[in-house]
Scaffold this motif. Structure first.
Motif, mmCIF file in Angstrom:
data_model
loop_
_atom_site.group_PDB
_atom_site.id
_atom_site.type_symbol
_atom_site.label_atom_id
_atom_site.label_comp_id
_atom_site.label_asym_id
_atom_site.label_seq_id
_atom_site.Cartn_x
_atom_site.Cartn_y
_atom_site.Cartn_z
ATOM 1 N N HIS A 273 -53.930 -32.446 0.921
ATOM 2 C CA HIS A 273 -53.420 -32.108 2.506
ATOM 3 C C HIS A 273 -51.847 -33.282 2.390
ATOM 4 C CE1 HIS A 273 -55.648 -28.952 4.353
ATOM 5 N NE2 HIS A 273 -56.286 -29.354 3.671
ATOM 6 N N GLN A 473 -48.732 -38.693 11.790
ATOM 7 C CA GLN A 473 -46.949 -37.690 12.135
ATOM 8 C C GLN A 473 -47.158 -38.418 13.290
ATOM 9 O OE1 GLN A 473 -45.848 -35.146 11.236
ATOM 10 N NE2 GLN A 473 -48.340 -33.860 10.353
ATOM 11 N N LYS A 506 -55.803 -30.612 12.498
ATOM 12 C CA LYS A 506 -55.510 -29.234 12.062
ATOM 13 C C LYS A 506 -53.926 -28.908 12.708
ATOM 14 C CE LYS A 506 -57.650 -24.670 13.850
ATOM 15 N NZ LYS A 506 -58.020 -24.035 14.091
ATOM 16 N N LYS A 507 -52.878 -29.652 13.510
ATOM 17 C CA LYS A 507 -52.140 -29.135 14.167
ATOM 18 C C LYS A 507 -51.386 -29.333 12.555
ATOM 19 C CE LYS A 507 -52.029 -27.091 19.093
ATOM 20 N NZ LYS A 507 -52.180 -27.420 19.728
ATOM 21 N N TYR A 509 -51.548 -31.765 10.150
ATOM 22 C CA TYR A 509 -52.090 -31.880 8.701
ATOM 23 C C TYR A 509 -52.035 -30.081 7.879
ATOM 24 C CZ TYR A 509 -49.744 -36.511 7.469
ATOM 25 O OH TYR A 509 -49.522 -37.053 7.594
ATOM 26 N N GLY A 510 -52.318 -29.022 8.869
ATOM 27 C CA GLY A 510 -53.167 -27.460 7.893
ATOM 28 C C GLY A 510 -55.177 -28.292 7.834
ATOM 29 N N LEU A 511 -55.639 -28.658 8.027
ATOM 30 C CA LEU A 511 -57.091 -28.161 7.504
ATOM 31 C C LEU A 511 -57.732 -27.049 8.452
ATOM 32 C CD1 LEU A 511 -56.475 -31.994 7.204
ATOM 33 C CD2 LEU A 511 -58.960 -32.063 7.536
ATOM 34 N N THR A 512 -58.599 -26.465 7.691
ATOM 35 C CA THR A 512 -59.314 -25.941 7.807
ATOM 36 C C THR A 512 -59.948 -26.036 9.915
ATOM 37 O OG1 THR A 512 -60.500 -25.609 6.652
ATOM 38 C CG2 THR A 512 -58.658 -24.612 6.078
ATOM 39 N N GLN A 513 -60.729 -25.092 9.885
ATOM 40 C CA GLN A 513 -61.369 -25.839 11.052
ATOM 41 C C GLN A 513 -63.153 -26.227 10.428
ATOM 42 O OE1 GLN A 513 -61.104 -26.269 14.636
ATOM 43 N NE2 GLN A 513 -63.403 -27.671 13.955
#
Length: 535
Positions: A273, A473, A506-507, A509-513
């Motif tokens: 990520h 961020q 999640k929002k 860096y796009g990590l999944t739950q």
């Protein structure tokens, strides 16, 4: 383990000997049905392992015991045991001179800092490191050279079994030892204990059980027991097949408290990520080293008594003085009015004191207390002039309980070496930087990169703090006031993470739950393990 802190005669020779259940288990694991082993104990003390061998029914070829202390060596020599040789010498010297090789090397090496070695011991220890292709430094502890030297004395196939401080898994000075062991041995088992084996010294220990068999594989496993007595019921067969892949990089072996899925996650998440570390955005330095915090950090009453307002600077010296993500001037004033040690005394050189009566009186008080004779103060031109007086942008708590905290220094306060100083790099937004830290992934990496102490304390040095993943961020700035308020309201960290994990991980860096849950699980597993040790 033989701990040296205050350099008493008892501790210099080694005063903490191996509990019998541990000695018995290491022998049981090491011999395990063999009948023709040459055994070495490189630091036998008064002979705990020899006694266990005597009381067992194991068959062996020979046992050689080395002991530096002549009194202890004589005790070991009196134990009646066949094919036994006790040698009264320094192990480092023995290691470099002997031509004998061994099937099994066992023991509890001394835990002695470099400065307590005499010059010959230092030279011989350096030779061992050179033989192993390792770099010897003044940070090296005796137990490290004992492990390396013992490994060099093994036959083509052989085992070592040692009682070692849990620092093996964590500290930077043992990093090259971890790399050496990972390459040298084919099987490594680490056994740790929920309860302290040596409670009197608050030192966490592990059993390091290594096997060299030239199989080409390099595997490792960690097993945790309640206490040393549980070893009596542990089947050595479960240690025959470690299943986790050894990481040949310099990662701390704290990883191996985790399952393989969790290890793989930690090793790959940053690359997957593109998550940077704290070190990309800030420089972490130790706080101000006064040499005598109790003297240089004072409450308002002392400032007033000696009329030291010209020299008293706002400071924060204890984590209990900060219960927020932002430390502002009002927070500092509350601490000061509560008579906390919220003032740092910053004196000029003697020629610039201008006959200030209060300052001179307080300096005289320090000399009466022999503060000027301290290790740090005694080497200064003016013992009362503290160096490296800089105000940092933020603080990072050095020693922590529940979790490490990152705090903006809005008050412009100084900090002692109980806190690290954070200096933000150009083009980094400090509010976004601080908010970005409060998430499960960063907290998980704080446990992995730091080191735990016997009382359940997590400590991070500056270089370790810089290696913590920081999903930075600019947009995270909007979370800061919420985080700060929740900390001030003493909300549970889990309540904060429910908000920040979604926004930051999640929002942002796009990590999944699933990945978020795994990061949270790792953090809780490692922190709970550490905290339970302090109970």
């Amino acid at each position: 383990m033989k701990l040296i802190e205050n350099a008493s005669a008892d501790k210099l020779r080694g005063g903490f000997y191996t509990p019998e259940p541990i000695a018995a288990f290491i022998l049981k694991w090491g011999i395990n049905g063999n009948h023709n082993d040459d055994i070495l104990e490189p630091s036998c003390g008064d002979g705990v392992f020899i006694e266990q061998l005597k009381n067992s029914e194991y068959n062996y070829k020979s046992i050689t015991a080395v002991e530096f202390d002549s009194v202890e060596a004589k005790k070991a020599a009196k134990i009646k045991l066949n094919n036994k040789t006790v040698i009264n010498t320094d192990f480092h010297l023995y290691c470099n001179e002997t031509l004998q090789r061994f099937n099994l090397i066992i023991g509890n090496p001394p835990y002695i800092r470099f400065q307590y070695f005499d010059e010959e011991q230092q030279m011989e220890a350096a030779k061992i490191f050179n033989r192993a292709g390792l770099k010897y430094s003044k940070l090296t502890n005796a137990w490290v050279s004992f492990v390396v030297g013992s490994s060099l004395l093994l036959k083509e196939n052989g085992k070592i079994g040692f009682v070692l401080p849990a620092e093996l898994l964590q500290v930077s000075y043992a990093q090259q030892l971890r790399e050496f062991l990972a390459h040298f041995y084919n099987k490594i088992n680490i056994i740790s204990f929920e309860k302290l084996v040596f409670p009197d010294i608050q030192q966490e220990v592990v059993l390091l059980l290594c096997e060299k068999n030239n199989s080409g594989s390099h595997l490792i496993e960690h097993l945790e027991l309640k206490d040393a007595d549980d070893l009596k019921n542990l089947d050595v067969e479960v240690l025959k097949s470690p299943s986790k892949k050894i990481d040949f990089k310099s990662n701390k072996w704290t990883y191996y408290f985790l399952e393989q899925e969790e290890i793989d996650f930690l090793e790959n998440i940053a690359t997957k990520h593109n998550i940077p570390t704290i070190g990309k955005y800030a420089k972490v330095e130790v706080g101000i080293t006064t040499g005598a915090n109790n003297y240089f950090t004072v409450p308002l009453t002392t400032v007033n008594e000696y009329e030291l307002n010209d020299f008293a600077k706002p400071m924060v010296g204890r984590s209990v003085q900060v219960n927020s993500a932002i430390f502002n001037k009002q927070d500092w004033e509350i601490n000061s009015n509560l008579n906390a040690k919220a003032h740092l005394l910053v004196f000029p050189s003697s020629k610039n004191l201008n006959d200030h009566k209060g300052a001179k009186a307080y300096i005289k008080f320090g000399e009466d207390m022999r503060i000027n004779k301290g290790y740090k103060t005694g080497i200064r031109d003016d013992w009362f002039v503290v160096p490296s007086i800089k105000v940092s942008d933020a603080f990072f708590i050095r020693r922590n309980n529940l979790y490490p905290r990152l705090i903006i220094n809005e008050a412009g306060a100084y900090s002692t070496d109980t806190m690290h100083r954070i200096f933000i790099k150009p083009d980094t937004e400090i509010e976004a930087f601080t908010a970005s830290y409060y998430n499960s992934l960063s907290l998980a990496f704080s446990e992995v990169t730091g080191r735990s102490h016997g009382g359940g304390v997590l400590e991070l040095m500056p270089s370790e703090a810089e290696r913590i993943l920081l999903p930075y961020q600019l947009n995270n700035k909007k979370l800061l006031l919420t985080i700060d308020k929740m900390l001030r309201d003493k909300k549970n960290i889990d309540d904060i993470l429910k908000i920040t994990n979604i926004e930051i991980l999640k929002k942002g860096y796009g990590l999944t739950q699933k990945e978020i849950n795994l990061a949270d699980k790792i953090w809780k597993k490692l922190s709970n393990r550490r905290l339970n040790r302090g109970k």
